[in-house]
Motif scaffolding. Structure first.
Motif, PDB file in Angstrom:
ATOM      1  N   TRP A 109      31.998  47.213  47.933  1.00 49.62           N
ATOM      2  CA  TRP A 109      32.924  46.577  47.190  1.00 49.62           C
ATOM      3  C   TRP A 109      32.907  47.285  45.833  1.00 49.62           C
ATOM      4  CZ3 TRP A 109      31.875  43.452  43.063  1.00 49.62           C
ATOM      5  CH2 TRP A 109      33.270  43.014  42.294  1.00 49.62           C
ATOM      6  N   ALA A 110      31.546  47.084  45.588  1.00 47.72           N
ATOM      7  CA  ALA A 110      31.110  47.476  44.138  1.00 47.72           C
ATOM      8  C   ALA A 110      31.188  48.963  43.777  1.00 47.72           C
ATOM      9  CB  ALA A 110      29.456  46.947  43.844  1.00 47.72           C
ATOM     10  N   ARG A 111      30.942  49.494  45.155  1.00 48.37           N
ATOM     11  CA  ARG A 111      30.959  51.065  44.861  1.00 48.37           C
ATOM     12  C   ARG A 111      32.499  51.599  44.895  1.00 48.37           C
ATOM     13  NH1 ARG A 111      26.136  52.073  49.052  1.00 48.37           N
ATOM     14  NH2 ARG A 111      24.221  52.006  47.511  1.00 48.37           N
ATOM     15  N   ASP A 112      33.353  50.737  45.298  1.00 48.75           N
ATOM     16  CA  ASP A 112      34.799  51.105  45.278  1.00 48.75           C
ATOM     17  C   ASP A 112      35.457  51.057  43.805  1.00 48.75           C
ATOM     18  OD1 ASP A 112      37.636  51.577  45.655  1.00 48.75           O
ATOM     19  OD2 ASP A 112      37.718  49.997  47.006  1.00 48.75           O
ATOM     20  N   LEU A 113      35.516  51.958  42.930  1.00 46.38           N
ATOM     21  CA  LEU A 113      35.684  51.524  41.557  1.00 46.38           C
ATOM     22  C   LEU A 113      37.403  51.349  41.478  1.00 46.38           C
ATOM     23  CD1 LEU A 113      33.336  53.818  39.788  1.00 46.38           C
ATOM     24  CD2 LEU A 113      32.878  51.786  40.385  1.00 46.38           C
ATOM     25  N   ALA A 114      38.140  51.684  42.289  1.00 45.02           N
ATOM     26  CA  ALA A 114      39.392  51.496  42.331  1.00 45.02           C
ATOM     27  C   ALA A 114      39.834  49.987  42.529  1.00 45.02           C
ATOM     28  CB  ALA A 114      40.092  52.543  43.252  1.00 45.02           C
ATOM     29  N   ASP A 115      39.255  49.305  43.183  1.00 43.03           N
ATOM     30  CA  ASP A 115      39.453  48.161  43.441  1.00 43.03           C
ATOM     31  C   ASP A 115      38.944  46.933  42.417  1.00 43.03           C
ATOM     32  OD1 ASP A 115      39.572  45.244  44.475  1.00 43.03           O
ATOM     33  OD2 ASP A 115      38.392  45.720  46.123  1.00 43.03           O
ATOM     34  N   GLN A 116      39.887  46.688  41.511  1.00 45.37           N
ATOM     35  CA  GLN A 116      39.583  45.973  40.278  1.00 45.37           C
ATOM     36  C   GLN A 116      40.546  44.731  40.256  1.00 45.37           C
ATOM     37  OE1 GLN A 116      37.463  46.872  37.427  1.00 45.37           O
ATOM     38  NE2 GLN A 116      37.029  49.008  38.259  1.00 45.37           N
ATOM     39  N   ALA A 117      40.757  44.386  41.643  1.00 44.55           N
ATOM     40  CA  ALA A 117      41.875  43.239  41.746  1.00 44.55           C
ATOM     41  C   ALA A 117      41.496  41.893  41.002  1.00 44.55           C
ATOM     42  CB  ALA A 117      42.185  43.042  43.155  1.00 44.55           C
ATOM     43  N   ALA A 166      46.726  33.380  46.750  1.00 40.23           N
ATOM     44  CA  ALA A 166      46.332  34.736  46.458  1.00 40.23           C
ATOM     45  C   ALA A 166      47.681  35.358  45.473  1.00 40.23           C
ATOM     46  CB  ALA A 166      46.331  35.399  47.678  1.00 40.23           C
ATOM     47  N   GLY A 167      47.224  36.091  44.603  1.00 39.28           N
ATOM     48  CA  GLY A 167      48.138  36.453  43.573  1.00 39.28           C
ATOM     49  C   GLY A 167      48.657  35.713  42.309  1.00 39.28           C
ATOM     50  N   GLN A 168      47.798  34.395  42.439  1.00 41.87           N
ATOM     51  CA  GLN A 168      48.404  33.846  41.191  1.00 41.87           C
ATOM     52  C   GLN A 168      47.639  34.255  39.838  1.00 41.87           C
ATOM     53  OE1 GLN A 168      45.969  30.283  42.593  1.00 41.87           O
ATOM     54  NE2 GLN A 168      44.830  30.068  40.757  1.00 41.87           N
ATOM     55  N   PRO A 169      48.168  34.110  38.760  1.00 39.15           N
ATOM     56  CA  PRO A 169      47.374  34.585  37.764  1.00 39.15           C
ATOM     57  C   PRO A 169      45.930  34.115  37.540  1.00 39.15           C
ATOM     58  CG  PRO A 169      49.425  33.674  36.865  1.00 39.15           C
ATOM     59  CD  PRO A 169      49.338  33.205  38.428  1.00 39.15           C
ATOM     60  N   LEU A 170      45.033  34.977  36.919  1.00 42.01           N
ATOM     61  CA  LEU A 170      43.702  34.978  36.864  1.00 42.01           C
ATOM     62  C   LEU A 170      43.313  34.823  35.565  1.00 42.01           C
ATOM     63  CD1 LEU A 170      42.532  37.986  39.092  1.00 42.01           C
ATOM     64  CD2 LEU A 170      42.726  35.480  39.817  1.00 42.01           C
ATOM     65  N   VAL A 171      42.332  33.741  35.401  1.00 42.79           N
ATOM     66  CA  VAL A 171      41.934  33.340  34.101  1.00 42.79           C
ATOM     67  C   VAL A 171      40.248  33.895  33.947  1.00 42.79           C
ATOM     68  CG1 VAL A 171      41.523  31.522  32.469  1.00 42.79           C
ATOM     69  CG2 VAL A 171      43.608  31.594  33.943  1.00 42.79           C
TER      70      VAL A 171
END
Length: 259
Positions: A109-117, A166-171
């Motif tokens: 996951w850390a190496r997948d720089l496109a995943d910033q969810a 899942a998908g709720q606004p993140l804080v």
């Protein structure tokens, strides 16, 4: 709380260091137990068995929301829990034994720089390219040796655990307690798994009740041989470790508990 702070400073330990010799993951430790069997009063909030963690999904190897540990670590937590209950608190576990396959997933996951969810909550001020260099992600973890835990304290009586959708606004995990995810734990100054220097146990910017809460947790666990990793207020390791040189890879599941 100068005397308490001095105790904690003496107890702080970089407990998540890698084992002394690299090796293939071993079979389950012969004394792997569920903390709920050792002390059912300890609360559970096993984040990696849910979508609410920095990956945004259930992590490989977490087949059940259980806290598994080598028996000496579980018994140390049981003893600490007795002390905290007398003071009106309960321990709450975020993570315990972690299979090596889960650690491997964190690395991928850390190496997948496109995943910033999940960046907005868990690492809003850290570039994902820095996660290895800054020590947030590593290829080996003390959790996989069955003697390390992530945990907090809950004031009793415990409130109902909030749900995560899942998908709720993140804080931002460093936002004030009233704004960030409504964890039932007492205010430690950041959320759990917050990749930020404010999560360092004795960060000088964390003062007042938040600092006192961190010291309360640290001093209570230190009395039972559980030492803090100074860059994560939630991270503790039993010392000496039951299995200091062996990582394990059985899943977090009822079938992994040893008879």
């Amino acid at each position: 709380m100068p005397r308490l702070a001095a105790l904690v400073v003496g107890a702080v330990l970089a407990a998540s260091a890698a084992p002394s010799a690299a090796a293939e993951p071993g079979p389950a430790p012969p004394d792997l137990v569920s903390i709920s069997d050792v002390d059912p009063s300890i609360l559970l909030d096993i984040r990696y068995a849910t979508d609410h963690n920095f990956t945004g999904h259930r992590v490989d190897g977490y087949e059940a929301p259980m806290c598994l540990l080598a028996r000496p670590a579980a018994e140390a937590l049981r003893d600490a829990q007795r002390d905290f209950l007398a003071r009106g608190y309960s321990l709450k576990m975020y993570d315990c034994y972690r299979p090596q396959r889960a650690v491997d997933e964190f690395v991928a996951w850390a190496r997948d720089l496109a995943d910033q969810a999940m960046k907005a909550e868990f690492y809003p001020r850290v570039d994902k390219t820095r996660l290895f260099a800054d020590g947030y992600i590593a290829e080996k973890s003390g959790h996989s040796r069955a003697g390390t835990v992530d945990l907090t304290l809950v004031a009793l009586p415990a409130r109902a655990e909030p749900g995560y959708v899942a998908g709720q606004p993140l804080v931002d995990c460093t936002a004030p307690a009233g704004r960030r995810f409504a964890d039932t734990g007492i205010d430690m100054g950041t959320g759990y798994d917050c990749f930020d220097t404010l999560a360092h146990t004795l960060d000088p910017r964390v003062q007042g009740v938040q600092r006192e809460n961190r010291l309360l947790l640290a001093s209570g666990l230190a009395q039972h041989g559980l030492k803090n990793y100074d860059k994560e207020w939630w991270h503790y390791t039993l010392t000496p470790e039951p299995y200091p040189d062996t990582s394990f890879d059985v899943p977090v599941a009822p079938s992994s508990v040893q008879p």
